[in-house]
Design a protein around this motif. Structure first.
Motif: not given
Ligand SMILES: Nc1ncnc2c1ncn2[C@@H]1O[C@H](COP(=O)(O)OP(=O)(O)OP(=O)(O)O)[C@@H](O)[C@H]1O
Ligand SMILES: [Mg+2]
Length: 433
Positions: A339, A341-344, A367, A371, A374, A376, A378
């Motif tokens: 949760e 994690r950001s996926l690009f 972006r 992220a 925050e 995160k 990535i």
């Protein structure tokens, strides 16, 4: 003019010349000197043979393990689906691979493959099953029941529990269809009770999509097969979450592997989960992961359980404990990595040729930096990206990496990069940390 007989003879000769022969080694088992060695065993299987006659020679193998040997049936099914004619060579000895092959009823492999509802006709104590649908599921559970009759009831329930979770998984997440969906390759189950050691071993294998691909439907961008297996073992994680219609009932809770693996850890048991190149071993002592050089193209679970005379556990009690633990874990603020994690997907933003440097800078500022700010992690996914020059990658990554220092290795993950792109990224990482 050639006679018909001569023609047939000639055809035979040509076929013999084309035939690929695989000789089973003298020992065919998961263990070498009591240590598990899956790479060696999986190296036997060549999955890329099409439209070729294949002979699998069992005659030289004097020591085998039933679970390992059973894999030859599902292998033969796959070759068959790939247009190969598969023949097994046996000897008449009463020990060794040939005789074990007969005891499992494995000679009937192709008849089982082509007749839904048919099962292997093996020795009652060396049961081998094809699993395609719920009726096969019931047959396996019934057979396990007669098998465990003499056991303590807690073991009976435990085996039934773990076995059904794994059977459900293989039917729900690992079915294999070939020839444009017209041919199903069943999953395979074999179990054996080693009376002298008082140990039960069973294997469940399929040639489905594998855990990584399946779980990525809900948790995209897994770094490796072993990471994906570790994720699958966690409570309330399921590859079905992403694709389920929210208005329909949720059929999976993501609890099967979590509870099964915890049962294994609590008992005198261990479990190996292999999916493609990933291996995770679960034992009372620890949980370890490894990368295999030789893959199993699907999912394979091997369980062994040593039975004690007077077991001191109560299945329903320990299961309740695991459920409570899972709930508690989730209530405690739920710091699940996924949760955070950001996926690009680079391909989505920049296309196959990611080379627009100006766009990279904008993307970084809009972006990537936010992220990271925050907190995160990535994940940058290069799936589908054919090439990407140093100038682009550097514009995208150099400043974020510099800002993070050595933490960059943990906080920014790269997946599915071609060797060239990966090389360039490593260079940028080196340069900025
Ligand atoms: N044989 C398999 N082939 C492919 N993926 C699998 C297989 N077994 C498990 N998985 C993956 O691991 C995930 C977790 O499995 P688990 O049994 O813990 O949960 P679930 O099956 O989704 O839900 P539940 O077991 O509670 O019904 C699955 O959702 C799937 O993504
Ligand atoms: Mg399940």
């Amino acid at each position: 003019m050639m006679h018909n007989e001569q023609l047939i003879e000639l055809k035979k000769i040509l076929e013999n010349q084309r035939t690929k022969t695989f000789v089973l080694p003298p020992r065919f088992s998961f263990k070498e000197h009591d240590v598990y060695d899956f790479n060696r065993l999986l190296g036997f299987f060549d999955w890329d043979i099409h439209d070729t006659p294949v002979t699998i020679d069992l005659t030289q193998c004097h020591t085998a393990n039933y679970q390992a040997l059973s894999l030859l049936t599902i292998y033969a099914w796959r070759l068959k689906a790939q247009g190969c004619k598969v023949t097994f060579l046996e000897n008449e000895k009463t020990t060794g691979a040939s005789s074990m092959w007969r005891s499992m009823g494995a000679r009937g492999a192709f008849s089982v493959l082509f007749n839904k509802g048919q099962q292997f006709k093996g020795h009652m104590f060396k049961p081998l099953f094809a699993v395609r649908e719920i009726n096969d599921f019931k047959t396996v559970i019934e057979s396990a029941k007669t098998y465990t009759k003499g056991f303590n009831v807690e073991y009976e329930g435990t085996l039934r529990y773990v076995l059904s979770e794994l059977l459900y998984n293989t039917m729900e997440h690992g079915p294999c269809y070939m020839r444009n969906g017209f041919m199903q390759i069943p999953s395979l189950v074999q179990f054996t009770w080693y009376q002298q050691r008082n140990e039960i071993q069973f294997i469940i294998a399929d040639l489905g999509v594998g855990i990584k691909k399946h779980i990525e439907q809900a948790f995209p961008g897994q770094e490796s097969d072993e990471e994906a297996i570790m994720l699958a073992l966690r409570s309330k994680v399921s590859g079905t979450f992403g694709k389920n219609d929210p208005y329909r009932n949720k059929n999976n809770a993501g609890m099967g592997l979590y509870i099964s693996s915890n049962i294994i850890r609590r008992l005198n048991a261990d479990m190996h989960i292999i999916s493609n190149n990933g291996l995770v071993h679960i034992s009372p002592r620890d949980m370890t992961q490894r990368k295999l050089t030789n893959p199993w193209p699907g999912t394979l679970v091997l369980v062994s359980l040593r039975l004690e005379k007077n077991p001191s556990f109560l299945l329903h009690k320990i299961m309740q404990e695991f459920r409570d633990a899972a709930d508690k874990e989730q209530k405690q603020g739920d710091t699940r990595e996924e949760e955070a994690r950001s996926l690009f997907g680079i391909n989505n933003f920049f296309g196959n040729y990611a080379e627009d440097k100006e766009a990279a800078i904008k993307f970084r500022d809009k972006r990537i930096f936010p992220a990271l700010d925050e907190g995160k992690t990535i994940v940058i996914d290069f799936d589908g990206v054919k090439s990407s020059p140093h100038s682009f990658l550097s514009a995208l990554l150099a400043s974020p990496i510099k800002g993070l220092g050595m933490n960059a290795f943990k906080r920014i993950k790269f997946v599915n990069a071609t060797p060239e792109i990966r090389g360039t990224i490593d260079f940028i990482l080196d340069d900025n940390t």
